[in-house]
Design a protein around this motif. Structure first.
Motif, PDB file in Angstrom:
ATOM      1  N   ALA A 116      -9.243  -2.053  -1.029  1.00  0.00           N
ATOM      2  CA  ALA A 116      -8.897  -0.715  -0.564  1.00  0.00           C
ATOM      3  C   ALA A 116      -9.546  -0.432   0.895  1.00  0.00           C
ATOM      4  CB  ALA A 116      -9.429   0.349  -1.491  1.00  0.00           C
ATOM      5  N   GLU A 144       0.882  -1.213  -0.026  1.00  0.00           N
ATOM      6  CA  GLU A 144      -0.025  -0.124  -0.044  1.00  0.00           C
ATOM      7  C   GLU A 144       1.028   1.172  -0.053  1.00  0.00           C
ATOM      8  OE1 GLU A 144      -2.860   2.729   3.014  1.00  0.00           O
ATOM      9  OE2 GLU A 144      -2.601   0.302   3.441  1.00  0.00           O
ATOM     10  N   ASP A 150       0.813   5.032   0.650  1.00  0.00           N
ATOM     11  CA  ASP A 150       0.003   6.039   1.172  1.00  0.00           C
ATOM     12  C   ASP A 150       0.986   7.136   1.350  1.00  0.00           C
ATOM     13  OD1 ASP A 150      -1.842   7.621   2.385  1.00  0.00           O
ATOM     14  OD2 ASP A 150      -1.727   6.373   4.473  1.00  0.00           O
ATOM     15  N   TYR A 186      -3.176   0.528  -3.402  1.00  0.00           N
ATOM     16  CA  TYR A 186      -2.963  -1.003  -2.921  1.00  0.00           C
ATOM     17  C   TYR A 186      -2.852  -1.601  -4.218  1.00  0.00           C
ATOM     18  CZ  TYR A 186      -3.310  -4.980   0.087  1.00  0.00           C
ATOM     19  OH  TYR A 186      -3.436  -5.815   0.654  1.00  0.00           O
TER      20      TYR A 186
END
Length: 591
Positions: free
Chosen positions: A166, A144, A146, A291
């Protein structure tokens, strides 16, 4: 402590039942990410020594620079004969090394594994970055990205074959991409998208500082570099010897996984992309939470808001939402962040050009921890972007009181002092930076660039002379020779030495618009107008909207007797950059 996140979803199988197991995500790595501009950096160690790395989802294998190998005392051997490495600049000359103990912060308590192999090649990075971490580390499980919150997470999954992963999305719009052609030797994140309705192949690449579209793909979508509305955007460099000419162009639509970006302002260039038409770079990652579901060969992503590509664009030019998918999840909370997390999020906001949000996070980080020099350093950089040099100096002073050997802060403060006319203070900072990092080619060149940008060409040349003597085999040599050629031209002295610098840069691979443009200026000053015309035309073949090349060509044509053509090119240059004439007047040239 490892954390298990259980997502309450029924599998999308025909035989789904109440007794069926739930999809489980086991998070076994949470890598803190600090953005340096739009470069996602993660920290770790090599054989016990601290090191910084670029997190590069577009690299099939991790790599160390030659400088890092020398610094850490590693041995370099040959690559296997059946493996060749290519970057955006073409084929790369690389070797192979082995690190006996390699760690990443946030990865299973730090330890990744022993006896890790790294490709060795190039010296692509400044600021002490040792190399890149590629798919052989990041792609072994689900990942993932972020980046807007300064985190890369790695997961193992159980019973998630058909689940939409997600997990943070709740009622957010979720877009999906199907990954294509993945193999152990080609684990790249490739998928399909549509640009102005035309199918293109994209590669999701956090290592690309900006998203980049090939010239061929742009042409299929109806855009050429010489078209009206297209702007010159300099050059960039990746792995390989060639540089890439960049232009900015606007496209009607880019459809990525069902998310439609309208009026997308994209960089286009002559990069060599293997089996891809476009790099979706760190700018795309900063504006999305992504993701990568490796077992499913899918990518799920949601939109964070704000501009997506050209970070100077306004939020009004953002994309339309993707189809909405509902998912109940346990996602990280936005409040209660510690100073480290706030600083990381601040650097992400700064990378996206949102300096007000960045400063707000740095303020909060400093309130929580006023002993960390990087909190003040990062806030200073954001304030400089807001054109607040006096406030930035105060923060840099504080950072250097806390850590006197902070090389990046020394260079930043020296640069601000130089622009403000404090020659002695700038020289002191630069000398201290060189004392702390005497063998760092990037540090030495940044100091030379600071003098060049300040118009102090004699001082820039002096430092470039020292650089060429100290680092004659560095991959950045053609760039430095080109810069020294142009600086010498701007002084009006040693013009034959200037020409020799540009000749050497071009022979060593710097066949780009900057090198031809710089040599064109030298020929112009020498009074050799036919050669100047040839070089300026070469530059314009590569970068049709380059104002300095158009203006220089116009001057050379007027001097050579082609007045009408010359005046036309000068007017075209002024339409692009009204201040370009002042640069030529500084070199003693006028129509």
């Amino acid at each position: 402590m490892q954390r298990i996140i259980v997502i309450g979803l029924l599998l999308f199988a025909a035989t789904a039942s109440a007794a069926e197991k739930k999809c489980e995500l086991q998070r076994f790595a949470e890598l803190p990410v600090t953005m340096s501009g739009t470069r996602p950096l993660i920290a770790g160690t090599i054989n016990g020594h601290p090191a910084k790395f670029l997190a590069d989802s577009g690299a099939f294998f991790s790599m160390l620079t030659r400088d890092a190998v020398a610094k850490f005392g590693l041995r370099v051997g040959a690559m296997p004969a059946n493996i060749r490495v290519r970057g955006t600049g073409g084929a790369a000359d690389v070797g192979l090394t082995k690190v006996s103990a390699f760690t990443l912060n946030g990865f299973l308590g730090g330890r990744v594994q022993d006896n890790v192999e790294f490709i060795v090649g190039g010296n692509l990075f400044d600021d002490g970055v040792a190399g890149i971490i590629g798919q052989n580390v990041l792609g072994n499980a689900d990942t993932e990205y972020d980046l807007a919150n300064g985190i890369i997470r790695v997961f193992k999954t159980d019973n998630c074959k058909d689940a939409m992963l997600a997990y943070w999305a709740r009622n957010m719009a979720v877009a999906t991409l199907e990954l294509e052609d993945r193999t152990p030797l080609r684990p790249h994140l490739r998928a399909r998208a549509k640009l102005n309705g035309k199918s293109i192949r994209i590669l999701l690449d956090t290592g690309a500082w900006r998203s980049l579209l090939t010239l061929d793909a742009a042409a299929r979508a109806g855009i050429e570099p010489e078209d009206d509305g297209v702007e010159a955007a300099g050059i960039s460099r990746g792995l390989g010897k060639r540089t890439t000419e960049n232009s900015l162009a606007r496209f009607d639509t880019l459809d990525v996984g069902g998310e439609v970006i309208r009026n997308a302002r994209l960089r286009i260039g002559d990069a060599e992309l293997v089996r891809s038409d476009m790099l979706l770079g760190a700018d795309f990652f900063l504006s999305h939470r992504i993701y990568v579901a490796s077992r499913q060969d899918k990518i799920y992503f949601t939109y964070n808001g704000g501009p997506v590509f050209d970070l100077r664009a306004t939020p009004k030019e953002a994309q339309t939402p993707a189809p909405t998918t509902t998912l109940a999840a346990d996602g990280p909370a936005d409040d209660g962040l510690d100073a480290h997390a706030l600083r990381r999020r601040g650097t992400a906001s700064a990378g996206r050009g949102d300096f007000d949000a960045a400063i707000a996070d740095f303020d909060r980080a400093i309130a929580l921890d006023a002993t960390e020099p990087d909190n003040f350093y990062e806030r200073a950089l954001a304030k400089l972007q807001k054109r607040q040099p006096l406030a930035a100096i105060v923060d840099l002073d504080t950072a250097l009181k806390l850590r006197p050997d902070h090389v990046q802060a020394l260079i930043a403060r020296g640069t601000v002092r130089l622009r403000g006319g404090n020659q002695a203070g700038a020289s002191s900072d630069f000398q201290e930076a060189l004392r702390v990092a005497p063998r760092d080619a990037g540090t030495a060149f940044r100091i030379a660039e600071a003098y060049q940008s300040a118009g102090q060409f004699a001082a820039a040349i002096e430092r470039m002379d020292a650089w060429v003597t100290q680092f004659p085999k560095d991959d950045r040599l053609p760039t430095v020779l080109t810069a020294r050629c142009w600086s010498r031209a701007m002084t009006g002295k040693d013009l034959n030495l200037a020409r020799a610098d540009c000749d050497s840069a071009l022979k060593k691979g710097a066949k780009n618009s900057i090198a031809y443009d710089s040599r064109g200026l030298v020929w112009l000053l020498l009074g050799n107008y036919p050669e100047a015309i040839d070089d300026y035309k070469e530059a314009l073949e590569l970068q049709p909207k380059k104002a300095s090349s158009l203006y220089g060509l116009g001057l050379a044509e007027i001097k050579a007797g082609a007045k009408d053509s010359g005046e036309k090119n000068i007017q075209a240059a002024l339409a692009i950059d009204s201040g370009i004439a002042a640069s030529f007047r500084r070199a003693g040239l006028a129509p």
